[in-house]
Design an enzyme around this catalytic site. Structure first.
Site, PDB file in Angstrom:
ATOM      1  N   ARG A   1      33.715  29.394  16.697  1.00 27.67           N
ATOM      2  CA  ARG A   1      32.494  29.805  15.863  1.00 27.67           C
ATOM      3  C   ARG A   1      31.111  29.549  16.619  1.00 27.67           C
ATOM      4  O   ARG A   1      29.887  30.293  16.466  1.00 27.67           O
ATOM      5  CB  ARG A   1      32.227  29.037  14.483  1.00 27.67           C
ATOM      6  CG  ARG A   1      31.343  29.531  13.548  1.00 27.67           C
ATOM      7  CD  ARG A   1      31.392  28.796  12.418  1.00 27.67           C
ATOM      8  NE  ARG A   1      30.449  27.664  12.287  1.00 27.67           N
ATOM      9  CZ  ARG A   1      31.126  26.624  11.859  1.00 27.67           C
ATOM     10  NH1 ARG A   1      32.136  26.088  11.552  1.00 27.67           N
ATOM     11  NH2 ARG A   1      30.210  25.284  12.137  1.00 27.67           N
TER      12      ARG A   1
ATOM     13  N   TYR B   1      20.294  53.631   6.481  1.00 27.22           N
ATOM     14  CA  TYR B   1      21.706  53.682   6.040  1.00 27.22           C
ATOM     15  C   TYR B   1      21.605  53.116   4.641  1.00 27.22           C
ATOM     16  O   TYR B   1      21.145  52.027   4.465  1.00 27.22           O
ATOM     17  CB  TYR B   1      22.357  52.769   7.321  1.00 27.22           C
ATOM     18  CG  TYR B   1      23.928  52.749   7.034  1.00 27.22           C
ATOM     19  CD1 TYR B   1      24.562  53.949   7.255  1.00 27.22           C
ATOM     20  CD2 TYR B   1      24.591  51.546   6.795  1.00 27.22           C
ATOM     21  CE1 TYR B   1      26.140  53.653   6.892  1.00 27.22           C
ATOM     22  CE2 TYR B   1      25.957  51.549   6.411  1.00 27.22           C
ATOM     23  CZ  TYR B   1      26.676  52.522   6.673  1.00 27.22           C
ATOM     24  OH  TYR B   1      28.030  52.251   6.553  1.00 27.22           O
TER      25      TYR B   1
ATOM     26  N   LYS C   1      30.684  52.548  15.922  1.00 27.23           N
ATOM     27  CA  LYS C   1      30.576  53.839  16.126  1.00 27.23           C
ATOM     28  C   LYS C   1      30.448  54.087  17.522  1.00 27.23           C
ATOM     29  O   LYS C   1      31.531  54.244  18.074  1.00 27.23           O
ATOM     30  CB  LYS C   1      29.043  54.214  15.577  1.00 27.23           C
ATOM     31  CG  LYS C   1      28.951  53.350  14.073  1.00 27.23           C
ATOM     32  CD  LYS C   1      29.584  54.156  13.079  1.00 27.23           C
ATOM     33  CE  LYS C   1      29.506  53.276  11.711  1.00 27.23           C
ATOM     34  NZ  LYS C   1      28.278  52.957  11.067  1.00 27.23           N
TER      35      LYS C   1
ATOM     36  N   ASP D   1      17.698  49.150  14.198  1.00 23.20           N
ATOM     37  CA  ASP D   1      19.072  49.383  14.419  1.00 23.20           C
ATOM     38  C   ASP D   1      19.355  50.696  15.197  1.00 23.20           C
ATOM     39  O   ASP D   1      18.749  51.919  14.779  1.00 23.20           O
ATOM     40  CB  ASP D   1      19.603  50.054  12.837  1.00 23.20           C
ATOM     41  CG  ASP D   1      21.023  50.354  12.836  1.00 23.20           C
ATOM     42  OD1 ASP D   1      21.354  50.789  13.655  1.00 23.20           O
ATOM     43  OD2 ASP D   1      21.593  50.354  11.854  1.00 23.20           O
TER      44      ASP D   1
HETATM   45  C1  LIG Z   1      27.741  52.257  10.039  1.00 22.11           C
HETATM   46  C2  LIG Z   1      26.282  51.795  10.145  1.00 22.11           C
HETATM   47  C3  LIG Z   1      25.807  50.683   9.835  1.00 22.11           C
HETATM   48  C4  LIG Z   1      26.881  49.661   9.213  1.00 22.11           C
HETATM   49  O1  LIG Z   1      27.988  49.200  10.180  1.00 22.11           O
HETATM   50  P1  LIG Z   1      29.249  48.653   9.612  1.00 22.11           P
HETATM   51  O2  LIG Z   1      29.809  48.445  11.333  1.00 22.11           O
HETATM   52  O3  LIG Z   1      29.924  49.707   9.172  1.00 22.11           O
HETATM   53  O4  LIG Z   1      29.044  47.491   9.106  1.00 22.11           O
HETATM   54  C5  LIG Z   1      24.758  50.088  10.182  1.00 22.11           C
HETATM   55  N1  LIG Z   1      23.633  51.029  10.588  1.00 22.11           N
HETATM   56  C6  LIG Z   1      24.175  52.415  10.623  1.00 22.11           C
HETATM   57  C7  LIG Z   1      22.852  53.271  11.130  1.00 22.11           C
HETATM   58  C8  LIG Z   1      25.369  53.013  10.713  1.00 22.11           C
HETATM   59  O5  LIG Z   1      25.696  53.943  11.018  1.00 22.11           O
END
Ligand SMILES: *Cc1c(COP(=O)(O)O)cnc(C)c1O
Length: 393
Positions: free
Chosen positions: A55, A109, A207, A182
């Protein structure tokens, strides 16, 4: 060193052994044995760097964290179980000693909005939304709200607006607000927000970085100022990525510059073709000279790399039923709710990402019933064009 070189070298082959494995092993161990109690004492006291419990630290996680730190030019990183876990954790770290107020870009998102309203809201975090494309509006909101955090996405979903990160970072630094970005849609090949003044960068590595649709994950890359809080809170809460997922994400990252370059080229080609189609009303792609952020795009994005996402509006299908018919005719393009994978994917925001947004709010955001979002993959462009062409016909 260039990002393509860092992507394949950073983090790996670090062990101080004579024979070094070419790839970092997956360390599934939950805990580590020390050579003696005095050593364990020093590790627990953080006087000596070492492994005690997964952890806190794990060698496979550490390799991935070193890799993403190097790609984003940060001070350090934390690999989390999902992009959402990474977002929640970074907001908590940034708000720890700031006003519990978040100023958030309007077009983030969907789950990010839910995180703010349904998870952090009940714990006293207030959120206001702003159009981050309107710098004067952001400045006004910053003065009125004095937020602890400004949260936004480098390239927005699904209309692909590009935020002026250097200008927003300057506003944040004037007010002592933490800028949390993000960077999922841009990837560090296109934009590295920490170099432009952001404090914390978050990725859904599910992604573009993972890139193969087989590994959920999130990455936080922090500046020096917030790294201690990010790591200290994580020691307690443990939102960490599993070692196998760290291995897979690292394996994915090695080819991400190649994939993203190809995805950008394919997306630009597809956008150009879509603009010529009588069945298409409007195309959203950041290479457009008429793009509302064209000036920001020219400053922020590298030459010829405008991202792998393309959105467009159908002309002859203004309703949900019409959009369904188009989507059902697609054969090659995968109908699934993710993005950034090697294969091209299609998403219909009206029923998915923006399903819970009220009709009025959707109208204000510009999300229409005929809007389609593509995440362009690495296939041959001709095959993608052929699939969309037969579905439009
Ligand atoms: C998919 C996504 C998230 C969330 O990510 P997860 O891996 O699905 O938890 C956050 N921000 C953006 C821009 C995303 O495309």
């Amino acid at each position: 060193m260039n990002i393509q070189t860092k992507a394949v070298h950073s983090g790996d082959r670090k062990q101080p052994q004579k024979q070094i494995p070419v790839a970092t092993p997956v360390h599934f161990a939950a805990s580590w044995v020390c050579s003696d109690q005095a050593e364990q004492d020093r590790i627990f006291a953080a006087e000596e760097k070492g492994f005690a419990y997964s952890r806190y630290h794990n060698p496979t996680n550490e390799a991935l964290e070193e890799l993403i730190t190097s790609l984003e030019n940060g001070a350090g990183a934390l690999a989390c179980a999902s992009g959402m876990a990474a977002l929640q954790h970074s907001l908590m770290a940034a708000l720890l000693d700031r006003r519990r107020k978040v100023l958030c870009a309007r077009d983030v998102y969907g789950a990010t909005i839910k995180l703010l309203m349904d998870v952090l809201g009940p714990f006293g975090v207030e959120t206001t939304f702003v159009d981050t494309g309107d710098l004067a509006a952001v400045e006004r909101a910053m003065e009125e709200e004095k937020p602890g955090v400004l949260l936004l996405e480098t390239i927005s979903n699904p209309l692909l607006r590009v935020s002026d990160l250097p200008a927003l970072a300057a506003l944040c630094r004037k007010q002592g607000t933490a800028l949390v970005v993000d960077n999922t849609f841009a990837s560090p090949l296109l934009v590295r927000p920490l170099e432009m003044g952001a404090h914390i960068v978050v990725h859904s590595s599910t992604k573009y970085l993972g890139g193969h649709g087989d590994t959920l994950g999130g990455l936080i890359v922090s500046d020096e100022e917030h790294l201690e809080a990010v790591r200290r809170l994580s020691r307690i809460v443990g939102p960490v990525m599993g070692p196998m997922e760290c291995f897979l994400t690292m394996r994915g990252i090695k080819t991400f510059p190649l994939r993203v370059e190809r995805q950008c080229r394919n997306a630009q080609g597809l956008a150009a073709w879509l603009r010529q189609q009588p069945g298409v009303e409007r195309v959203y792609y950041p290479d457009d000279p008429q793009h509302p952020d064209a000036e920001v795009v020219s400053r922020l994005l590298p030459d010829g790399l405008f991202g792998g996402m393309v959105s467009f509006e159908l002309k002859n299908a203004q309703s949900k039923e019409g959009a369904f018919e188009f989507l059902d005719r697609l054969k090659l393009i995968v109908k699934a709710t993710s993005l950034g994978d090697v294969h091209t994917m299609v998403l219909y925001p009206w029923i998915s990402s923006h399903r819970d947004v009220s009709p009025k709010q959707k109208q204000r955001m510009g999300i229409r019933e005929n809007l389609i979002r593509l995440s362009v993959g690495i296939e041959a462009l001709d095959d993608l064009v052929a699939d969309v062409a037969q579905a439009l016909a």
